[in-house]
Design a protein around this motif. Structure first.
Motif, mmCIF file in Angstrom:
data_model
loop_
_atom_site.group_PDB
_atom_site.id
_atom_site.type_symbol
_atom_site.label_atom_id
_atom_site.label_comp_id
_atom_site.label_asym_id
_atom_site.label_seq_id
_atom_site.Cartn_x
_atom_site.Cartn_y
_atom_site.Cartn_z
ATOM 1 N N VAL A 110 0.859 -1.189 0.000
ATOM 2 C CA VAL A 110 0.000 0.000 0.000
ATOM 3 C C VAL A 110 0.897 1.242 0.000
ATOM 4 N N LEU A 111 0.612 2.132 -0.942
ATOM 5 C CA LEU A 111 1.351 3.379 -1.105
ATOM 6 C C LEU A 111 0.613 4.527 -0.435
ATOM 7 N N CYS A 112 1.307 5.267 0.416
ATOM 8 C CA CYS A 112 0.761 6.512 0.957
ATOM 9 C C CYS A 112 1.072 7.608 -0.062
ATOM 10 N N LYS A 113 0.018 8.065 -0.748
ATOM 11 C CA LYS A 113 0.184 9.069 -1.811
ATOM 12 C C LYS A 113 -0.077 10.451 -1.212
ATOM 13 N N ASP A 114 0.996 11.215 -1.086
ATOM 14 C CA ASP A 114 0.875 12.534 -0.489
ATOM 15 C C ASP A 114 2.056 13.384 -0.957
ATOM 16 N N PHE A 115 2.042 14.630 -0.559
ATOM 17 C CA PHE A 115 3.126 15.552 -0.896
ATOM 18 C C PHE A 115 4.024 15.633 0.340
ATOM 19 N N ILE A 116 4.987 14.732 0.409
ATOM 20 C CA ILE A 116 5.803 14.577 1.612
ATOM 21 C C ILE A 116 6.979 15.550 1.575
ATOM 22 N N ILE A 117 7.076 16.357 2.636
ATOM 23 C CA ILE A 117 8.148 17.341 2.737
ATOM 24 C C ILE A 117 8.890 17.238 4.070
ATOM 25 N N ASP A 118 8.453 16.305 4.930
ATOM 26 C CA ASP A 118 9.034 16.216 6.270
ATOM 27 C C ASP A 118 8.960 14.777 6.775
ATOM 28 N N GLU A 119 9.919 14.424 7.645
ATOM 29 C CA GLU A 119 9.979 13.064 8.193
ATOM 30 C C GLU A 119 8.717 12.688 8.958
ATOM 31 N N ILE A 120 8.051 13.663 9.577
ATOM 32 C CA ILE A 120 6.851 13.349 10.361
ATOM 33 C C ILE A 120 5.770 12.718 9.487
ATOM 34 N N GLN A 121 5.701 13.121 8.223
ATOM 35 C CA GLN A 121 4.707 12.526 7.317
ATOM 36 C C GLN A 121 5.041 11.060 7.020
#
Length: 263
Positions: A110-121
């Motif tokens: 399963v892929l988490c599709k998001d705009f990741i800019i930080d380790e917390i995500q």
């Protein structure tokens, strides 16, 4: 000029600050999933990463009433290689709750599709059951891209690194990305052109231990055959499946033979 991507990233910075103020509870036992990378490397047919997407900035509402779990189970039954779950709320109407519900229900990657800019995500993606995350070259400095990539791989996550042109492909290769996706949608204008895959694939080092994915704009079997001939191992399909009245037939039809690339 402010682009759609700029607007999304600005909103994402606000979300990151909010996430950092929340406490993640102790994670329950992690579900072991197959490696997306290994799946794509060994497959003989074009694989389908099937997306759960209620809406998008370019299309508006696509399927707001979707039950993510039912949709995910349809995808898994039809032979999807991976399920992509949008977790961005302001622009795509997705949530981390969607991700958790889907990961609890299926066994495949399963892929988490998001705009990741930080380790917390990445922590949130892992906590909610994702086995793959997305990093977008256009949204990050090379240094940040490299650090997030290493952080995610240290958490035993597969990483799909998304590119839009030759220069971004080189950046992805320089951080040693193993799974690289070509987004046929320009994130600055949101226009779609499958020719992006054909153009960038010509520079892709297929002889190395890497796999290539074509993302966005897959509507027909002919589209699948076109990108398969370019050497991609998989396609990411969202809107076409979300609008389909027969998910299994639509998905199965896209699993065309993989193309043979002259090295």
């Amino acid at each position: 000029m402010t682009t759609i991507l700029d607007t999304i990233i600005e909103k994402k910075r606000e979300e990151v600050q909010r996430l950092k103020k929340e406490n993640l509870l102790q994670q329950s036992e992690e579900k072991i999933r197959p490696s997306l990378y290994e799946k794509l490397k060994s497959a003989k047919t074009l694989q389908v990463i099937s997306e759960i997407k209620r809406a998008s900035p370019s299309k508006g509402i696509i399927n707001n009433g979707v039950d993510p779990v039912k949709q995910a189970l349809l995808y898994e039954k039809a032979g999807a290689a991976c399920i992509s779950v949008l977790t961005d709320t302001p622009f795509f109407k997705g949530t981390f709750e969607d991700l958790k519900n889907v990961t609890d229900a299926v066994q495949i990657p399963v892929l988490c599709k998001d705009f990741i800019i930080d380790e917390i995500q990445i922590d949130y993606a892992k906590f909610h059951g994702a086995s793959v995350i997305l990093l977008i070259v256009a949204a990050l400095s090379k240094e940040k891209l490299a650090s997030l990539y290493q952080y995610a791989t240290s958490k035993n996550l597969d990483v799909l690194v998304e590119v839009h042109d030759d220069k971004e492909l080189q950046t992805a290769l320089e951080i040693d990305a193993k799974i690289i996706g070509i987004n046929n949608r320009d994130l600055k204008t949101f226009q779609v052109d499958l020719q992006h895959t054909a153009t960038i694939a010509k520079k892709f080092p297929f002889q190395e231990e890497r796999v290539l994915i074509s993302e966005s704009g897959m509507k027909t079997v002919e589209d699948a055959k076109f990108v398969a001939a370019c050497g991609v191992s998989a396609i990411l399909v969202g809107e076409t499946l979300m609008r389909s009245n027969d998910v299994e037939t639509t998905l199965t039809a896209l699993q065309v033979p993989k193309g043979v690339v002259a090295l």
